[in-house]
Design a protein around this motif. Sequence first.
Motif, mmCIF file in Angstrom:
data_model
loop_
_atom_site.group_PDB
_atom_site.id
_atom_site.type_symbol
_atom_site.label_atom_id
_atom_site.label_comp_id
_atom_site.label_asym_id
_atom_site.label_seq_id
_atom_site.Cartn_x
_atom_site.Cartn_y
_atom_site.Cartn_z
ATOM 1 N N PRO A 252 52.898 -7.077 -118.605
ATOM 2 C CA PRO A 252 52.607 -8.490 -118.873
ATOM 3 C C PRO A 252 51.140 -8.660 -119.253
ATOM 4 O O PRO A 252 50.257 -8.027 -118.666
ATOM 5 N N GLY B 193 47.185 -4.360 -114.978
ATOM 6 C CA GLY B 193 47.775 -5.497 -114.286
ATOM 7 C C GLY B 193 46.717 -6.384 -113.663
ATOM 8 O O GLY B 193 46.830 -7.616 -113.661
ATOM 9 N N THR C 1 45.240 -8.646 -116.294
ATOM 10 C CA THR C 1 46.084 -9.816 -116.526
ATOM 11 C C THR C 1 45.945 -10.819 -115.394
ATOM 12 O O THR C 1 45.843 -12.033 -115.623
ATOM 13 N N ARG C 2 45.911 -10.333 -114.166
ATOM 14 C CA ARG C 2 45.767 -11.234 -113.016
ATOM 15 C C ARG C 2 44.445 -11.990 -113.087
ATOM 16 O O ARG C 2 44.396 -13.202 -112.825
ATOM 17 N N LEU D 202 54.004 -12.286 -113.162
ATOM 18 C CA LEU D 202 53.257 -11.027 -113.198
ATOM 19 C C LEU D 202 53.723 -10.097 -112.091
ATOM 20 O O LEU D 202 53.903 -8.889 -112.312
#
Length: 320
Positions: A2, A294, A297-298, A318
């Motif tokens: 994602p 990840g 993205t967070r 997510l």
Amino acid sequence: MPKAELHCHIEGAADTELVMQQAAIYGADMSPFIRDGAFVWHDFTSFLAAYDASASLFRTEEDYARLAEHYLASLAGQGAIYSEIFISPDHAMRSGLSPRAYLGGLAEGVRRAKAASGIEARMIVIGVRHFGAEAVEAAARFAADCDEPLVTGFGMAGEERHGNPRDYAHAFDIAREAGLGITVHAGELAGWESVAAALDHLRPARIGHGVRAVENPDLVRRIAGEGIVLECCPCSNVALQIFDGFENHPLPQLMVADCKVTLSSDDPPYFRTSIRREYEEARRHFGMDDTALGDITRTAIEAAFIDEKTRQALLARLSR
């Protein structure tokens, strides 16, 4: 994986296929700017010429709806769950379209894309720095008064070496008082002093690019300590020769210094990139694994200019 993108200029997101379709509609010759399916430029000035020629081919509400829908559909196809796009009322007026019609078209495109793919998106109105303080203030007032819930932020782009951030402080006060999130381009073409001045006078939550801050260790510590989020665009930086290769890009140094960083594509077709490529290059050149990507993205979702209900929904996506 994602993905989430915080830094993309919507006019600069039009790929060559879409631009050529628009050129056919308006009878424009794009041969000086597009060859063999790619934009042609060799320095920042020629990049802007190609950019402006392409942007001038979006002239109606439906043109802009199509542009936003086209780009967001592409992002969703690359695994993106969230996007923020920079929009420029000044570009609209130069194309003969009112800012409200421009915004209405883009909002329609955002809504179409969400209906088709589920991608969430918001818009950040930007003032153009080299148009002067009055123009940037006008953009801030438009952002503050437009009454469009998809507009959640305000920023400034354009020629970073023009003027001093203090000249634009009132524009940012207008936007801040309206409850808009604040970001500003700094530390791309200009050095660390540009970033420091932006922090001192404009008080942003995020810095667009900001990578030249690495030239001053004290400034890097300040960015980390204040939790300022950097909207990093490595492929853009390398294409514009701000750094002469990924091996010299400072993103890993900034991360080691505990700066919050995100990945974005800036003006993707001009730099032969995409949000997917940004993540891939971070894996290849910066040694990021799935966990690190990840976390990128967070960070982007946590820094996004959105309401908390939407933020939590995105974080849940997510996690899944």
